[in-house]
Scaffold this motif. Structure first.
Motif: not given
Length: 319
Positions: A193, A221, A223, A257-258, A301
């Motif tokens: 994150v 990545y 985020i 994402h994350n 997450s």
């Protein structure tokens, strides 16, 4: 890979055991079955400037009647430098036919690196290049692909506020390896994150000598920054031109994402052409599916799954 006769097998075994004892953590077994090994060699300075990774594949007939298959990996090693070093290694083999030569190769490379550190040569270029730069790649994928620029800077240029909790090392998961013509690909995934967590995960992965010895560690990545309603994302080719951009594009297509995905490739001495990009992305997609990142529009997450995870204590890479 079995040696051609018991005597040759025993000579190989004794040489490997001796090199492991001499060089310790610098010596790494990449694939025991295929007899693939590598060693990181430096100029012996307290803060080494010149470093190189020698990877060797020992055929069944080595050392009796066949030479090792070798690959030299270093960001600065190209052109005439590569030719000169290769000539030195081949000369050593020619002068020692039928003998074990890996120690002679390692020490010759070290001597050359020491000479470079003591000479007026400029410091090595930190940009890495792929061993397959001469291979044209095709758009041979099972998903739509659009051209991407090479990964050099973050797609979004702003800082992310990081809490103390963000800086903790998240769990790291490993996917199942894919092997094709002696090259092995393996994906690693971590929920992230913040960019600080990305750096922490990469540092943790590189502490594992098998991952650190990979020919390429490609990563990307994404985020999601909720307060800005936008994404912080970046990628790294690590010498495998366009691979990082393709990996990031896959993550965009899957709307994840994350998460940070790293794909390690251990080159096996045979050029794969466009297939290498397919394996990189298939590894990444498989681990994203296994860790439930593609099951819903919202990214989880805290992924769950059966793959092994790295802790700060004992690390194990399935490869």
């Amino acid at each position: 890979m079995a040696a051609s006769d018991p005597e040759t097998a025993e000579r190989q075994k004794e040489e490997i055991e001796a090199l492991s004892a001499i060089y310790g953590d610098e010596w790494c077994t990449v694939d025991e079955v295929e007899n693939i090994f590598c060693i990181k060699i430096s100029d012996c300075l307290e803060q080494p400037k010149w470093m190189l990774c020698l990877q060797v594949i020992l055929p069944p007939e080595y050392p009796t009647s066949a030479p090792p298959v070798y690959q030299l990996n270093a960001p600065w090693l190209r052109g005439q430098d590569y030719v000169n070093l290769a000539n030195h290694l081949e000369e050593i083999y020619a002068q020692n036919l039928g003998e074990s030569i890996l120690y002679l190769w390692v020490e010759k490379i070290r001597d050359i690196l020491v000479e470079k550190s003591l000479s007026s040569d400029p410091e090595p270029d930190s940009q890495k290049i792929t061993e397959e730069t001469d291979v044209e790649y095709e758009e041979d994928f099972t998903f739509a692909y659009q051209p991407l620029q090479e990964c050099k800077i973050a797609t979004v240029n702003f800082d992310v506020t990081e809490s103390q909790e963000d800086e903790e090392l998240p769990p790291i998961y490993h996917g199942n390896p894919i092997t094709d013509r002696r090259s092995t690909f393996q994906a690693h995934l971590a929920p992230v994150v913040s960019t600080k967590q990305v750096k922490n995960v990469l540092a943790e992965l590189y502490e594992n000598k098998k991952i650190a010895s990979a020919t390429h560690n490609i990563y990307a990545y994404r985020i999601y920054c909720e307060d800005k309603q936008t994404f912080l994302q970046d990628c790294e080719d690590d010498g495998e031109t366009a691979a990082g951009g393709r990996l990031l594009h896959l993550m965009q297509i899957l709307n994840v994402h994350n998460v940070l995905v790293v794909v390690s490739r251990w080159y096996g001495g045979i050029l794969l052409g466009p297939d290498r990009f397919k394996h990189i992305n298939n590894c990444a997609r498989n681990i994203l599916v296994e860790q439930n990142y593609t099951n819903s529009p919202e990214n989880l997450s805290k992924p769950t799954g059966k793959n092994k995870r790295i802790r700060k204590d004992k690390k194990r890479i399935e490869h």
